[in-house]
Scaffold this active site. Structure first.
Site, PDB file in Angstrom:
ATOM      1  N   LYS A   1    -128.910   9.445  70.552  1.00 25.01           N
ATOM      2  CA  LYS A   1    -127.717   9.294  69.726  1.00 25.01           C
ATOM      3  C   LYS A   1    -126.466   9.786  70.434  1.00 25.01           C
ATOM      4  O   LYS A   1    -125.385   9.217  70.280  1.00 25.01           O
ATOM      5  CB  LYS A   1    -127.922  10.061  68.419  1.00 25.01           C
ATOM      6  CG  LYS A   1    -126.741  10.008  67.466  1.00 25.01           C
ATOM      7  CD  LYS A   1    -127.032  10.799  66.214  1.00 25.01           C
ATOM      8  CE  LYS A   1    -125.834  10.779  65.267  1.00 25.01           C
ATOM      9  NZ  LYS A   1    -126.100  11.559  64.040  1.00 25.01           N
ATOM     10  N   PHE A   2    -126.592  10.831  71.230  1.00 22.22           N
ATOM     11  CA  PHE A   2    -125.405  11.463  71.802  1.00 22.22           C
ATOM     12  C   PHE A   2    -125.071  10.963  73.202  1.00 22.22           C
ATOM     13  O   PHE A   2    -124.072  11.372  73.772  1.00 22.22           O
ATOM     14  CB  PHE A   2    -125.592  12.984  71.836  1.00 22.22           C
ATOM     15  CG  PHE A   2    -125.797  13.570  70.478  1.00 22.22           C
ATOM     16  CD1 PHE A   2    -124.740  13.715  69.603  1.00 22.22           C
ATOM     17  CD2 PHE A   2    -127.055  13.954  70.058  1.00 22.22           C
ATOM     18  CE1 PHE A   2    -124.925  14.253  68.338  1.00 22.22           C
ATOM     19  CE2 PHE A   2    -127.250  14.494  68.797  1.00 22.22           C
ATOM     20  CZ  PHE A   2    -126.179  14.642  67.932  1.00 22.22           C
ATOM     21  N   GLY A   3    -125.901  10.123  73.787  1.00 23.79           N
ATOM     22  CA  GLY A   3    -125.580   9.613  75.110  1.00 23.79           C
ATOM     23  C   GLY A   3    -126.819   9.340  75.926  1.00 23.79           C
ATOM     24  O   GLY A   3    -127.939   9.297  75.403  1.00 23.79           O
TER      25      GLY A   3
ATOM     26  N   LEU B   1    -133.235   9.035  82.812  1.00 19.02           N
ATOM     27  CA  LEU B   1    -134.207  10.052  82.422  1.00 19.02           C
ATOM     28  C   LEU B   1    -134.429  10.103  80.921  1.00 19.02           C
ATOM     29  O   LEU B   1    -135.400  10.696  80.454  1.00 19.02           O
ATOM     30  CB  LEU B   1    -133.750  11.434  82.911  1.00 19.02           C
ATOM     31  CG  LEU B   1    -133.559  11.591  84.416  1.00 19.02           C
ATOM     32  CD1 LEU B   1    -133.004  12.972  84.742  1.00 19.02           C
ATOM     33  CD2 LEU B   1    -134.868  11.352  85.153  1.00 19.02           C
ATOM     34  N   GLY B   2    -133.532   9.501  80.163  1.00 17.84           N
ATOM     35  CA  GLY B   2    -133.655   9.511  78.712  1.00 17.84           C
ATOM     36  C   GLY B   2    -132.334   9.143  78.077  1.00 17.84           C
ATOM     37  O   GLY B   2    -131.352   8.832  78.750  1.00 17.84           O
TER      38      GLY B   2
ATOM     39  N   VAL C   1    -128.999  10.069  79.785  1.00 17.72           N
ATOM     40  CA  VAL C   1    -129.256  11.058  80.831  1.00 17.72           C
ATOM     41  C   VAL C   1    -129.770  10.327  82.058  1.00 17.72           C
ATOM     42  O   VAL C   1    -130.700   9.517  81.968  1.00 17.72           O
ATOM     43  CB  VAL C   1    -130.285  12.112  80.376  1.00 17.72           C
ATOM     44  CG1 VAL C   1    -130.487  13.153  81.466  1.00 17.72           C
ATOM     45  CG2 VAL C   1    -129.844  12.767  79.081  1.00 17.72           C
TER      46      VAL C   1
ATOM     47  N   ASP D   1    -134.763  21.335  67.275  1.00 25.70           N
ATOM     48  CA  ASP D   1    -135.265  20.006  67.650  1.00 25.70           C
ATOM     49  C   ASP D   1    -136.419  20.142  68.637  1.00 25.70           C
ATOM     50  O   ASP D   1    -136.514  19.378  69.604  1.00 25.70           O
ATOM     51  CB  ASP D   1    -134.144  19.157  68.243  1.00 25.70           C
ATOM     52  CG  ASP D   1    -134.511  17.664  68.287  1.00 25.70           C
ATOM     53  OD1 ASP D   1    -135.364  17.245  67.475  1.00 25.70           O
ATOM     54  OD2 ASP D   1    -133.955  16.930  69.126  1.00 25.70           O
TER      55      ASP D   1
END
EC number: 2.7.11.18
Length: 623
Positions: free
Chosen positions: A322-324, A318-319, A326, A433
């Protein structure tokens, strides 16, 4: 440092800040002109007879022998009562070249009024309106018996300290003209420390008290003045106070379009019936949206085995960023489809950031904000299980060939985003954001949207200074780029940019690279493209002009946005507004460019990895 999702961390923030010298406050309304002339004291030694002589009394005669029984003229109060200008006045449509401030690109005029939480003072064009309201000479008014009954009623209102009734919508704070075209960099704003006003402007809380029961309610735009209008206004006002919930309860009191107290009261009461309008997206939808997949819950991070409880589908991505990454997943016990955000634990700070995200999402129980379902920690990663939103990104939805985007559609989307932002700010949370990728549609047919991704969100205390140096360049506010103190108004800048893009399909600050984009944000030079904004209403332009303002103190709060005329009376506007916006075509080009940029970054990263592996560097590291 650029990331796959477009967010960057500003490694060397600029230390330059924009200071603005204090501007002089606007002058009050001019004094009334003298009457044609006093009567001759030799011919008329006695006091003037109001029934026979319409001229004013002799001032010298009154000074010599004042009459203690004489009551003050009720019309004299007109000299100090100056109703605020209505929308469409000539004075408001053409502001002077020196009325703009360097910190306010949306046409901010004047110095913030004392105790008005950063809202601008009375507009200069009020002076012209005040001149029109100055008392006429009694010789021109005629005898009291010949006065028009309607005029006498208005004068009685003024004498009692009430604002005269006016038709039409409240006057706008800013000119709907292009900020660049009206020389917005010529007059500076008043310099005032930000930390002195944060407590006042946060959450859109007004400094002045709200409308009292004795103040007259203003008739909504387009409503006819019926004989029983005053009773109807009272019923609408009572219904507005009773029907508003905890989130939108301050909407009718939070907005301050003018610095005149009576006008602020009228604005709030005029907008209160529409501010409590339920389910604005249902104006355009034939069927209600699907119910929430699960009720709001308080989630705690706990260790566990992910595979024993959930089935992750890594192929259905799904996306990511930077943080991981989905992806979708299914809970084995219930069959509930969820979205799983997988975060690698590389440093202790990574876990700290996840705990903050969980804490923030536990506070956000709102239908326009994504909900958290569970959080599980493993030795190498943390997985957040959230509500699955199947409609996809808002921009992807509206560029579909079968979808016809109108200005009313944009109003519905923006109003829901404002609802979500208002709830966040009431919970002392800043998103930081906000961008099109983080606005998702609940399904592919309806208009209900949700704000997602609280990975960069921060808890906010107005009494403490908060600075950040991350975000997506296109949607960053000037205070973030300058590494200055931020507030709830930082999110409102991003909302203004998103609204601008929905209306035009153009990104107001996008440059060829991130450096050029950030420089464009710092300069805050933007304009309404004449061709793309040809079919856009003046109310929409005014809404954007009140958000994309360099000085954050001059931006509207979320509560003020919800009370703005552009986001109200949507049902009536939907009946007559069906013109397709040109932004659909331009948004397609924007999304294609964004996809190309993401693919380019991914291919570049793969090529770099291939070169490293072929050179034997990984083998030397034991990989």
């Amino acid at each position: 440092m650029a990331t796959e999702n477009g967010a960057v961390e500003l490694e060397i923030p600029s230390s330059s800040t924009d200071t603005a010298p204090k501007a002089a406050a606007g002058e009050g309304p001019p004094a009334a002109e003298k009457d044609p002339g006093p009567p001759d004291p030799q011919k008329d030694p006695g006091p003037p007879d109001p029934e026979k002589d319409a001229g004013p009394p002799n001032p010298e005669k009154e000074l010599e022998s004042p009459d203690p029984k004489k009551e003050p003229d009720p019309d004299s109060t007109k000299d100090t009562e100056a109703p605020a200008p209505e929308k469409g006045d000539g004075a408001s449509a053409q502001p002077s070249a020196s009325s703009q401030g360097p910190e306010g690109e949306g046409g901010l005029q004047g110095e913030p009024a004392e105790g008005s939480a950063g809202q601008p003072a009375a507009l200069p064009q009020e002076t012209a309106t005040a001149e029109a309201s100055v008392k006429k000479p009694e010789a021109e008014q005629g005898t009291p018996g010949s006065q028009d009954p309607g005029e006498a009623k208005e004068q009685k209102k003024v004498a009692e300290g009430q604002a005269p009734s006016k038709k039409g919508s409240p006057a706008f704070l800013h000119s709907p003209s292009c900020p660049a075209a009206i020389s917005s960099l010529e007059k500076p704003l008043a310099e005032k420390p930000l930390d002195e006003t944060l407590e006042l402007i946060f959450e859109g809380v007004p400094v002045t008290p709200g409308p009292t029961e004795t103040e007259p309610a203003k008739v909504a735009e387009g409503e006819k003045n019926l004989p029983g209008g005053s009773q109807k206004e009272g019923e609408e006002k009572a219904a507005g106070h009773a029907g508003q919930d905890g989130v939108q309860g301050d909407t009718s009191r939070g907005i301050e379009f003018q610095a005149v107290p009576s006008e602020r009261s009228e604005v709030g009461q005029a907008l209160s019936p529409t501010a409590k309008e339920e389910d604005c997206f249902q104006i355009l939808d034939d069927c209600p949206p699907p119910p929430a997949p699960f009720p709001h819950r308080i989630v705690e991070l706990r260790p566990g085995n992910i595979n024993s409880q959930f089935s992750l589908n890594s192929k259905e991505a799904l996306g990511g960023g930077k943080f991981g990454a989905v992806c979708t997943c299914t809970e084995k016990a219930t069959g509930l489809k969820l979205a799983a955000k997988v975060i690698k634990k590389q440093t202790p700070k990574d876990k700290e950031m996840v705990l903050l995200e969980i804490e923030v999402m536990n506070q956000l129980n709102h239908r326009n904000l994504i909900q958290l379902y569970a959080a599980i920690e493993t030795p190498h990663e943390i997985v957040l299980f959230m509500e699955y939103i199947e409609g996809g990104e808002l921009f992807e939805r509206i560029v579909d060939e079968d979808y016809q985007l109108t200005e009313v559609d944009t109003m519905v989307f923006v109003r829901q985003i404002c609802d979500g932002i208002l709830f966040m700010h009431k919970m002392r949370v800043l998103h930081l954001d906000l961008k099109p990728e983080n606005i998702l549609c609940v399904n592919t047919t309806g208009h209900l949207v949700k704000i997602i991704d609280f990975g960069l969100a921060r808890r906010y205390n107005p009494n403490e200074k908060l600075k950040v140096n991350f975000g997506t360049p296109e949607f960053l506010s000037p205070e973030v780029v300058n590494y200055d103190q931020i507030s709830d108004k930082t999110d409102m800048w991003s909302l203004g940019v998103i609204t601008y893009m929905l209306l035009s399909g153009l990104s107001p600050f996008l440059g060829d690279d991130d450096t050029e984009t950030l420089n464009n944000v710092l300069s805050s030079n933007w304009y309404f493209d004449e061709e793309t904004f040809e079919a856009v209403s003046d109310e929409a332009k005014d809404f954007v002009s009140n958000l994309i303002v360099k000085d954050q103190r001059a931006r509207m709060s979320a509560a003020q946005c919800l009370a703005h005329p552009w986001l109200n009376n949507l049902a009536e506007k939907a009946k007559r507004c069906n013109r397709r916006l040109k932004s659909q075509i331009l948004l397609k080009k924007y999304l294609m460019k964004r996809r190309w940029k993401k693919n380019f970054i991914a291919v570049s990263a793969a090529n770099r990895f291939k070169k490293i592996s072929s050179s034997g560097a990984l083998m030397a590291l034991g990989v």
